[in-house]
Design an enzyme around this catalytic site. Structure first.
Site, short mmCIF file in Angstrom:
data_model
loop_
_atom_site.label_atom_id
_atom_site.label_comp_id
_atom_site.label_asym_id
_atom_site.label_seq_id
_atom_site.Cartn_x
_atom_site.Cartn_y
_atom_site.Cartn_z
N ASN A 11 0.75 -1.03 0.07
CA ASN A 11 0.14 -0.19 0.34
C ASN A 11 1.07 1.66 0.42
O ASN A 11 1.74 1.17 1.01
CB ASN A 11 -1.32 0.15 1.41
CG ASN A 11 -1.65 1.53 1.74
OD1 ASN A 11 -2.01 2.11 1.14
ND2 ASN A 11 -2.27 1.02 2.81
N LYS A 13 0.16 4.63 -0.56
CA LYS A 13 -0.36 4.98 0.27
C LYS A 13 0.04 6.89 -0.35
O LYS A 13 -0.50 6.52 -2.03
CB LYS A 13 0.00 5.36 1.37
CG LYS A 13 -0.63 4.50 3.04
CD LYS A 13 -0.63 4.19 3.72
CE LYS A 13 -0.34 3.61 4.54
NZ LYS A 13 -0.13 3.44 6.55
N HIS A 97 -9.65 0.39 4.60
CA HIS A 97 -8.31 1.06 5.53
C HIS A 97 -8.61 2.24 6.69
O HIS A 97 -9.38 2.61 6.81
CB HIS A 97 -7.26 1.29 4.72
CG HIS A 97 -6.17 1.65 4.89
ND1 HIS A 97 -5.45 2.67 6.47
CD2 HIS A 97 -4.73 1.04 5.06
CE1 HIS A 97 -4.21 2.51 6.53
NE2 HIS A 97 -4.17 1.13 5.99
N GLU A 99 -6.76 3.90 8.17
CA GLU A 99 -7.13 5.83 7.18
C GLU A 99 -8.31 5.90 7.07
O GLU A 99 -8.57 7.18 7.34
CB GLU A 99 -5.52 6.06 6.59
CG GLU A 99 -4.23 5.91 7.68
CD GLU A 99 -2.95 5.45 6.82
OE1 GLU A 99 -3.02 5.62 5.47
OE2 GLU A 99 -2.51 4.93 7.47
N GLU A 169 -4.90 -5.18 10.35
CA GLU A 169 -4.39 -4.23 10.61
C GLU A 169 -4.67 -3.20 12.08
O GLU A 169 -5.44 -2.26 12.28
CB GLU A 169 -4.49 -3.08 9.54
CG GLU A 169 -4.74 -4.07 8.07
CD GLU A 169 -3.12 -2.92 7.75
OE1 GLU A 169 -2.88 -3.01 7.01
OE2 GLU A 169 -3.86 -1.82 7.06
N GLY A 175 2.28 1.84 10.97
CA GLY A 175 3.18 2.88 10.85
C GLY A 175 4.17 3.43 11.85
O GLY A 175 4.65 5.07 11.44
N SER A 215 3.13 -2.30 10.52
CA SER A 215 4.79 -1.96 10.56
C SER A 215 5.13 -3.78 10.02
O SER A 215 6.02 -4.00 10.62
CB SER A 215 5.58 -1.87 11.92
OG SER A 215 4.80 -1.06 12.08
C1 PEP Z 1 -0.78 0.19 5.83
O1 PEP Z 1 -1.01 1.60 6.04
O2 PEP Z 1 -1.52 -0.76 5.53
C2 PEP Z 1 0.65 -0.54 6.89
C3 PEP Z 1 0.45 -1.25 6.88
O3 PEP Z 1 0.86 0.40 7.39
P1 PEP Z 1 3.10 0.11 7.49
O4 PEP Z 1 3.18 -1.18 6.78
O5 PEP Z 1 3.51 1.58 7.37
O6 PEP Z 1 2.11 0.17 9.14
#
Ligand code: PEP
Length: 257
Positions: A11, A13, A97, A99, A169, A175, A215
Site C-alpha cells: 500500500n 498510500k 483502511h 486511515e 491491521e 506506521g 509495520s
Molecule cells: C498499512 O497502512 O496498511 C500498513 C500496514 O502500514 P505500515 O506497514 O507502514 O505499518
C-alpha cells in the site's frame, strides 16, 4: 490441506509521483515479477495506476487501488468507480483502511457498500479491520473485529466470498514501528477464520486469505508469515522501497517451499 498461496500487497498510500511510482514498479517487477510461488500486488495512488498497469501487465505482479467509490457512476465529484479501476486492469482494491475510517469518516455501512460494488465488478476487495490501542487495552479487540467483519460483509454470499481478502491491521501498529507479536496476530487471525467459517462455510473460510498489516518488514516477516492463519501481508512503509518489499516477498517464497 496445504495453506493458500501467500499474498504480499504493498500500500503506497499518498506517496510517489508517477515517475517514482514507475521506477518502483519496474524494480519490483524485475525482482518478483517472474516467480509464481507468491501473489504480489502493488497499490499505487490513482494518479499512477495507468503507468504502473502498463509496466506490470505481463508479469506476476498484480495491480490494486487504495480506495474507490461505492457508486457506479454520475455526479460524485472527485470519486473513482469500480468500473474505472477495472478499465485499468486493476485486480484488487483496499477497502476500509483505518486511515479512511479515521480521517474520512468511512463507516462499516459505507465499507460494506464498497465491498459489494467491488465484487459486482470482479475486483477483489482487500477488506481491512483492526482495533485501536484503546480498544485493545480495554479487552475489546475480538469484539471490535467481529463487529467490523459482520457489518462489512453483510449480504455477501458464500459463492462470492472467496475472492475477498481480509487484512487484520491493528491500528496501533500501522506506521508506528510497533508490530503485533506473531502470537497476538495469530490469535486474531484464527478468530477471524472461525467467524468466516460461521458466516460462509469452512471451505470458503479456508480459501479467504487473511493478511497481517502493521509495520511488517523483512526483519519480522518470517515469524509473522510462519503463523498458521497468516496468509500474507499488507505492507505500508516497507512497500515504498523495492529492497524491503521484495525482502518480505522472499520470506513468503521461502516459507512456501
Ligand atoms: C498499512 O497502512 O496498511 C500498513 C500496514 O502500514 P505500515 O506497514 O507502514 O505499518
Amino acid at each position: 490441506m496445504g495453506r493458500v498461496k501467500y499474498l504480499i500487497a504493498g500500500n503506497w498510500k499518498m506517496n510517489k509521483v508517477t515517475s517514482d511510482a514507475s521506477d518502483l514498479a519496474k524494480e519490483i517487477q524485475h525482482q518478483a515479477g517472474n516467480q509464481t510461488a507468491v501473489n504480489v500486488v502493488v497499490c499505487p495512488p490513482f494518479t499512477s495506476l495507468q503507468s504502473v498497469s502498463n509496466l506490470i501487465k505481463d508479469s506476476n505482479v498484480q495491480l490494486g487501488a487504495q480506495n474507490m467509490s461505492a457508486e457506479s457512476s454520475g455526479a460524485f465529484t472527485g470519486e473513482v468507480s469500480a468500473e474505472m479501476l477495472r478499465d485499468l486492469l486493476t485486480n484488487y482494491v483496499i477497502l476500509g483502511h483505518s486511515e479512511r475510517r479515521a480521517y474520512y469518516g468511512e463507516t462499516d455501512e459505507v465499507v460494506n457498500r464498497k465491498v459489494h460494488a467491488a465484487l459486482e465488478n470482479s475486483l477483489k476487495p482487500i477488506f481491512c479491520v483492526g482495533e485501536t490501542l484503546e480498544q485493545r487495552e480495554a479487552g475489546q479487540t475480538l469484539s471490535i473485529i467481529q463487529d467490523q467483519i459482520k457489518s462489512g460483509l453483510i449480504h455477501v454470499t458464500a459463492d462470492k466470498a472467496d475472492s475477498i481478502v481480509v487484512a487484520y491491521e491493528p491500528v496501533w501498529a500501522i506506521g508506528t514501528g510497533k508490530t503485533a507479536t506473531p502470537e497476538m496476530a495469530q490469535e486474531v487471525h484464527s478468530e477471524i477464520r472461525k467467524q468466516l467459517s460461521e458466516l460462509f462455510n469452512a471451505d470458503v473460510a479456508s480459501k479467504i486469505k487473511i493478511l497481517y498489516g502493521g509495520s511488517m518488514k523483512p526483519e519480522n516477516a518470517d515469524e509473522l508469515l510462519a503463523q498458521e492463519d497468516i496468509d500474507g501481508g499488507l505492507i505500508g512503509g516497507a512497500a515504498l522501497n523495492a529492497r524491503s518489499f521484495c525482502g518480505i516477498i522472499e520470506s513468503a517464497i521461502r516459507l512456501s517451499a
